[in-house]
Enzyme design. Structure first.
Site, PDB file in Angstrom:
ATOM      1  N   ARG A  50      43.441  35.274  10.934  1.00  0.00           N
ATOM      2  CA  ARG A  50      42.861  36.243  11.881  1.00  0.00           C
ATOM      3  C   ARG A  50      41.451  35.788  12.263  1.00  0.00           C
ATOM      4  O   ARG A  50      41.036  35.888  13.412  1.00  0.00           O
ATOM      5  CB  ARG A  50      42.840  37.666  11.280  1.00  0.00           C
ATOM      6  CG  ARG A  50      41.966  38.636  12.066  1.00  0.00           C
ATOM      7  CD  ARG A  50      42.268  40.117  11.816  1.00  0.00           C
ATOM      8  NE  ARG A  50      42.546  40.452  10.443  1.00  0.00           N
ATOM      9  CZ  ARG A  50      41.629  40.516   9.456  1.00  0.00           C
ATOM     10  NH1 ARG A  50      40.362  40.258   9.701  1.00  0.00           N
ATOM     11  NH2 ARG A  50      41.983  40.832   8.228  1.00  0.00           N
ATOM     12  N   TYR A 102      42.780  46.106  38.073  1.00  0.00           N
ATOM     13  CA  TYR A 102      44.111  46.247  37.477  1.00  0.00           C
ATOM     14  C   TYR A 102      44.267  47.668  36.914  1.00  0.00           C
ATOM     15  O   TYR A 102      43.348  48.192  36.280  1.00  0.00           O
ATOM     16  CB  TYR A 102      44.285  45.181  36.394  1.00  0.00           C
ATOM     17  CG  TYR A 102      45.516  45.393  35.544  1.00  0.00           C
ATOM     18  CD1 TYR A 102      46.778  45.544  36.124  1.00  0.00           C
ATOM     19  CD2 TYR A 102      45.429  45.448  34.161  1.00  0.00           C
ATOM     20  CE1 TYR A 102      47.911  45.755  35.354  1.00  0.00           C
ATOM     21  CE2 TYR A 102      46.561  45.637  33.375  1.00  0.00           C
ATOM     22  CZ  TYR A 102      47.794  45.800  33.975  1.00  0.00           C
ATOM     23  OH  TYR A 102      48.907  46.014  33.210  1.00  0.00           O
ATOM     24  N   ASP A 174      36.211  39.655  35.659  1.00  0.00           N
ATOM     25  CA  ASP A 174      37.601  39.361  35.316  1.00  0.00           C
ATOM     26  C   ASP A 174      38.074  38.318  36.335  1.00  0.00           C
ATOM     27  O   ASP A 174      38.285  38.631  37.509  1.00  0.00           O
ATOM     28  CB  ASP A 174      38.428  40.651  35.386  1.00  0.00           C
ATOM     29  CG  ASP A 174      39.878  40.428  34.972  1.00  0.00           C
ATOM     30  OD1 ASP A 174      40.376  39.297  35.137  1.00  0.00           O
ATOM     31  OD2 ASP A 174      40.513  41.392  34.511  1.00  0.00           O
ATOM     32  N   LYS A 199      48.363  34.929  32.978  1.00  0.00           N
ATOM     33  CA  LYS A 199      48.607  34.694  34.395  1.00  0.00           C
ATOM     34  C   LYS A 199      48.471  33.203  34.736  1.00  0.00           C
ATOM     35  O   LYS A 199      49.210  32.401  34.207  1.00  0.00           O
ATOM     36  CB  LYS A 199      47.676  35.583  35.208  1.00  0.00           C
ATOM     37  CG  LYS A 199      47.642  37.037  34.719  1.00  0.00           C
ATOM     38  CD  LYS A 199      49.004  37.710  34.863  1.00  0.00           C
ATOM     39  CE  LYS A 199      48.986  39.186  34.686  1.00  0.00           C
ATOM     40  NZ  LYS A 199      49.150  39.762  33.406  1.00  0.00           N
TER      41      LYS A 199
HETATM   42  O1  P1T Z   1      48.587  41.901  30.714  1.00  0.00           O
HETATM   43  P1  P1T Z   1      47.365  41.423  29.989  1.00  0.00           P
HETATM   44  O2  P1T Z   1      47.409  40.003  29.551  1.00  0.00           O
HETATM   45  O3  P1T Z   1      46.938  42.356  28.898  1.00  0.00           O
HETATM   46  O4  P1T Z   1      46.179  41.417  31.088  1.00  0.00           O
HETATM   47  C1  P1T Z   1      45.686  42.572  31.695  1.00  0.00           C
HETATM   48  C2  P1T Z   1      45.067  42.238  33.020  1.00  0.00           C
HETATM   49  C3  P1T Z   1      43.704  42.056  33.096  1.00  0.00           C
HETATM   50  N1  P1T Z   1      43.095  41.755  34.259  1.00  0.00           N
HETATM   51  C4  P1T Z   1      43.791  41.606  35.398  1.00  0.00           C
HETATM   52  C5  P1T Z   1      43.073  41.268  36.664  1.00  0.00           C
HETATM   53  C6  P1T Z   1      45.179  41.754  35.386  1.00  0.00           C
HETATM   54  O5  P1T Z   1      45.833  41.592  36.541  1.00  0.00           O
HETATM   55  C7  P1T Z   1      45.837  42.080  34.173  1.00  0.00           C
HETATM   56  C8  P1T Z   1      47.320  42.288  34.112  1.00  0.00           C
HETATM   57  N2  P1T Z   1      47.925  42.460  35.352  1.00  0.00           N
HETATM   58  C9  P1T Z   1      49.244  42.633  35.568  1.00  0.00           C
HETATM   59  C10 P1T Z   1      50.166  42.666  34.592  1.00  0.00           C
HETATM   60  C11 P1T Z   1      49.638  42.754  36.995  1.00  0.00           C
HETATM   61  O6  P1T Z   1      50.816  42.592  37.333  1.00  0.00           O
HETATM   62  O7  P1T Z   1      48.736  43.001  37.819  1.00  0.00           O
END
Ligand code: P1T
Length: 381
Positions: A50, A102, A174, A199
């Site tokens: 961890r 998001y 972000d 992503k």
């Molecule tokens: O899904 P995760 O890895 O926890 O990430 C969250 C997140 C954070 N910031 C942005 C700009 C994002 O688009 C996302 C997650 N977004 C999607 C799952 C979506 O389809 O827009």
């Protein structure tokens, strides 16, 4: 040495050397929860997974190099990275966030962190005067995405960082939609970069992850403490998959961007489309800012079809190559309706999304096939 290397070289090599034990060229998946100690406290830099794992260390170093940061920390998801960063903010302090983020970020801010005494306001950060006017005496952090999810607004990061400095605030960006290949917020003055590595960075829709990158050594120490204490860390297999994806990030972003540009132009000319949101179109309200701060305009497009929510639903259910799914940034093309899907949690708020808005994550397939798929979905035959 890595300072002089170009992005494409860093994407393949930063943080990664052949394994000293075996010579393996690729970073091994150190699938272990703990590390032996020769005596109490006498170890090779790792005690418990961890706290640290060599596969994760390689990924953290690689991402830091790509964002031009001195420090990197990886997390089990983008949301875990955002939640951990927000632990720098104390009850009674205020965060000024962009009014297009998001849905999960909005949900975390308003439905979780507000319960712990953090305060949030959302403003249109394409309007820099509105940003300055919304800063309060207790504001500590500016939170922004650019391009934003889902409306693809572009926010001038250098100007925002200037406002942050003038008011002694930190700025967190972000950078999920752009990826560091298209835009490096730290070089524009941001204090923190956050990613959903799920992503573009991972790039193959096969792993969930997140990251925080910074040059702020004191904040890094605190964040590292929080990472270990809270424990939302990625496993070594996830780190390996992400490292593997990063190696082709520059190639993928080039293709995502050229495909998306052609698709945005196709949609803009289509009689069944009312409005296209893509920063690469010259009529995008912040096209000039996008040109200044981004290398290319990325793979995300949103558009409003002519018709109602049922029309939009029919279009997203009719594509054959574009898969109807949440998420973005993978090699394959995706289509979705933000209002009932990725942004369901902003319903009824200032961030509410038009129910007819369609969002595309343009993949790296042949663009003619993608356009033909959209053409048949829009034609309704
Ligand atoms: O899904 P995760 O890895 O926890 O990430 C969250 C997140 C954070 N910031 C942005 C700009 C994002 O688009 C996302 C997650 N977004 C999607 C799952 C979506 O389809 O827009």
């Amino acid at each position: 040495m890595t300072d002089q290397l170009h992005f494409e070289t860093l994407a393949i090599h930063a943080g990664q050397q052949p394994d000293p034990a075996t010579g393996a060229v690729m970073t091994p998946i150190y699938q272990t929860s703990t590390f032996v100690q020769d005596g109490v406290g006498d170890h090779k830099g790792y005690e418990y997974a961890r706290t640290g794992n060599p596969t994760r260390t390689a990924l953290e170093a690689c991402l830091a190099a790509l964002e031009g940061a001195s420090h990197g920390l990886c997390f089990a998801s983008g949301m875990a990275a955002i939640d951990t960063l927000l632990k720098l903010i104390k009850p009674g302090q205020h965060v000024l966030a962009a009014d297009d983020v998001y849905g999960g970020t909005y949900r975390l801010f308003v439905r979780v962190l507000s319960d712990y005494g953090l305060q949030f306001d959302f403003v249109d950060m394409a309007d820099l005067k509105a940003v300055a006017a919304a800063i309060k005496p207790n504001t500590r952090l500016i939170w922004v995405e650019t391009p934003t999810n889902p409306h693809l607004k572009i926010i001038d990061l250098a100007a925002l960082a200037e406002i942050g400095r003038a008011h002694n605030l930190q700025v967190a960006v972000d950078n999920t939609f752009a990826s560091p290949y298209l835009q490096q917020p730290i070089s524009l003055g941001a204090d923190f970069v956050i990613h959903s590595t799920t992503k573009y960075i991972g790039g193959h829709s096969d792993v969930i992850g997140g990251a925080i990158l910074t040059n702020d050594a004191a904040a890094y120490e605190r964040l590292k403490f929080l990472q270990n204490t809270i424990g939302a860390v990625p496993g070594p297999m996830d780190c390996f998959l992400t490292l593997r994806g990063i190696k082709t990030l520059p190639l993928r972003m080039e293709r995502h961007s050229t495909n998306a540009q052609k698709i945005a132009e196709f949609l803009a000319d289509h009689p069944g489309v009312k409005k296209v949101m893509y920063p690469g179109l010259s009529d995008h309200p912040n096209h000039a800012v996008a040109k200044k701060q981004m290398r290319l305009f990325g793979g995300m497009i949103s558009f409003l079809p002519v018709g109602d929510a049922a029309t939009a639903k029919r279009i997203v259910e009719r594509t054959k190559i574009f898969a109807l799914a949440e998420s973005l940034g993978g090699v394959e093309s995706l289509i979705e309706l933000p209002a009932p899907m990725t942004h369901a949690s902003v319903a009824g708020s200032l961030l509410e999304v038009d129910p007819t808005l369609i969002r595309l994550s343009v993949g790296i397939e042949n663009v003619d096939d993608l356009i033909a798929d959209l053409q048949q979905a829009l034609s309704g035959k």
